[in-house]
Design a protein around this motif. Structure first.
Motif, PDB file in Angstrom:
ATOM      1  N   SER A 289       3.127   3.640  -6.167  1.00 31.97           N
ATOM      2  CA  SER A 289       4.155   2.663  -5.818  1.00 31.97           C
ATOM      3  C   SER A 289       4.277   2.476  -4.305  1.00 31.97           C
ATOM      4  O   SER A 289       4.358   3.447  -3.547  1.00 31.97           O
ATOM      5  N   LEU A 290       4.341   1.216  -3.891  1.00 35.55           N
ATOM      6  CA  LEU A 290       4.518   0.862  -2.488  1.00 35.55           C
ATOM      7  C   LEU A 290       5.998   0.930  -2.105  1.00 35.55           C
ATOM      8  O   LEU A 290       6.869   0.554  -2.883  1.00 35.55           O
ATOM      9  N   TYR A 291       6.272   1.405  -0.885  1.00 34.57           N
ATOM     10  CA  TYR A 291       7.645   1.375  -0.358  1.00 34.57           C
ATOM     11  C   TYR A 291       7.845   0.136   0.508  1.00 34.57           C
ATOM     12  O   TYR A 291       8.744  -0.659   0.299  1.00 34.57           O
ATOM     13  N   ASN A 292       7.014  -0.008   1.523  1.00 40.52           N
ATOM     14  CA  ASN A 292       6.967  -1.223   2.317  1.00 40.52           C
ATOM     15  C   ASN A 292       5.543  -1.371   2.836  1.00 40.52           C
ATOM     16  O   ASN A 292       4.659  -0.592   2.461  1.00 40.52           O
ATOM     17  N   SER A 293       5.271  -2.332   3.684  1.00 48.65           N
ATOM     18  CA  SER A 293       3.888  -2.588   4.098  1.00 48.65           C
ATOM     19  C   SER A 293       3.202  -1.356   4.672  1.00 48.65           C
ATOM     20  O   SER A 293       2.021  -1.123   4.442  1.00 48.65           O
ATOM     21  N   GLY A 294       3.931  -0.549   5.435  1.00 46.45           N
ATOM     22  CA  GLY A 294       3.314   0.592   6.089  1.00 46.45           C
ATOM     23  C   GLY A 294       3.474   1.910   5.377  1.00 46.45           C
ATOM     24  O   GLY A 294       2.865   2.909   5.774  1.00 46.45           O
ATOM     25  N   ASN A 295       4.288   1.948   4.324  1.00 48.70           N
ATOM     26  CA  ASN A 295       4.600   3.215   3.656  1.00 48.70           C
ATOM     27  C   ASN A 295       4.516   3.085   2.145  1.00 48.70           C
ATOM     28  O   ASN A 295       4.727   2.002   1.581  1.00 48.70           O
ATOM     29  N   ALA A 296       4.219   4.211   1.484  1.00 51.20           N
ATOM     30  CA  ALA A 296       4.182   4.266   0.033  1.00 51.20           C
ATOM     31  C   ALA A 296       5.031   5.442  -0.430  1.00 51.20           C
ATOM     32  O   ALA A 296       5.304   6.382   0.321  1.00 51.20           O
TER      33      ALA A 296
END
Length: 324
Positions: A289-296
């Motif tokens: 699952s992705l959190y935001n563009s730079g983080n998961a």
């Protein structure tokens, strides 16, 4: 950056953890083991057979034949991986009280799966330890070595090994999020999906779950294997029981599901650039699952708790597969 605490959902595992520590030094129930050593000797202290041997715990027994006038003494067992357990090479498990026939017991936890331990009953007067003449042993339960789908009683089955590992206790390979091969440098400069801009799983394509082509668990194992979503990790965290295991300075979690089946999660640290951090003391696992563009999203655990969190996609973390 390393794994960062942008948002945290912490589980209250502290009571379970301290229960494990408490039982390491306490004894408080009366149960007779099968095939025990009988208390028919004149020895002051006698070692008796173990019972209730699990993956990371056991119940150990002894007899303390106290003589009249003995005061201020303590008794229990010394446990070690050495064939001759001593105070210097082992752990002390002190009993609370004597039961019927001068028998006592100790519940010891935080053991390592598939490991042989030796133990002796002891009695301590002041600073002096007396031990029984007999040394006994037990071996904790082990798990299958090959990768299998373990039914924990949850919505998906969990793999018994990390991707890249050949047994449950072995460290697997480290992967950047959305990459399918291990490498030497886990930094943004060589991240597959770039940096500023990130070319996939971003605000433009709005993809929030890894596709099969970028899911290392599916590509390595095939079939219905894949990386777990953060919701499936949350189910693992909220519906399972967690126990600490320790050996030679290394830590792992024993995870028992509602079904009674178990898996093990080693604390193998994570890769930040070319540096391996927290190996043996903290575990890091990616979700799909992705959190935001730079983080998961991923899961982090140490000696006191386990929680889901977000981290930089370029970092190298472990992957534990699940199967439908």
């Amino acid at each position: 950056r390393g794994v960062v605490n942008i948002q945290k959902q912490s589980l209250n595992l502290t009571p379970y953890f301290f229960m494990a520590v408490f039982t390491l030094f306490s004894c408080n129930k009366e149960e007779d083991p099968t095939g025990e050593v009988k208390n028919d000797t004149k020895e002051l202290i006698v070692t008796a057979e173990a019972s209730e041997i699990g993956y990371a715990s056991a119940t150990l027994f002894g007899y303390a034949n106290l003589t009249e006038g003995m005061t201020g003494v303590t008794f229990g067992v010394i446990v070690s991986e050495d064939e001759n357990p001593t105070v210097d090479n082992g752990w002390i498990c002190q009993a609370i009280e004597l039961g019927e026939n001068n028998k006592y017991h100790c519940e010891i936890g935080q053991l390592w799966i598939g490991t042989k331990y030796y133990y002796k009953a002891y009695l301590k007067e002041g600073d002096y330890y007396r031990t029984g003449s007999k040394t006994l042993s037990f071996t904790t339960k082990d798990l299958k070595k090959e990768q299998t789908a373990v039914d924990l009683g949850l919505s998906v089955k969990w793999g018994s090994c990390d991707i890249g590992a050949s047994s449950p206790m072995e460290y697997g390979d480290y992967y950047a999020w959305g990459e399918i091969e291990p490498k030497e440098d886990y930094s943004w400069v060589n991240y597959k999906w770039g940096w500023s801009p990130i070319t996939k799983y971003n605000s433009q394509d709005k993809k929030t779950i890894l596709e099969q082509a970028d899911d290392v668990a599916h590509l390595k194992l095939g079939g219905k294997w894949r990386m777990p979503t953060i919701y499936e990790f949350d189910e693992l965290l909220t519906k399972c029981t967690f126990g600490i295991m320790k050996k030679n300075g290394k830590l792992a979690y024993l995870v028992e599901g509602p079904s009674g089946n178990v898996i093990v999660l080693p604390a193998a640290g994570h890769m930040d650039g070319t540096s391996l951090r927290n190996a043996g003391s903290v575990g890091y696992y990616w979700s799909a699952s992705l959190y935001n563009s730079g983080n998961a999203w991923g899961v982090i655990f140490g000696s006191r708790d386990m929680y889901w969190d977000s981290g930089s996609r370029c970092n190298g973390l472990f992957v534990r597969p699940v199967s439908e």
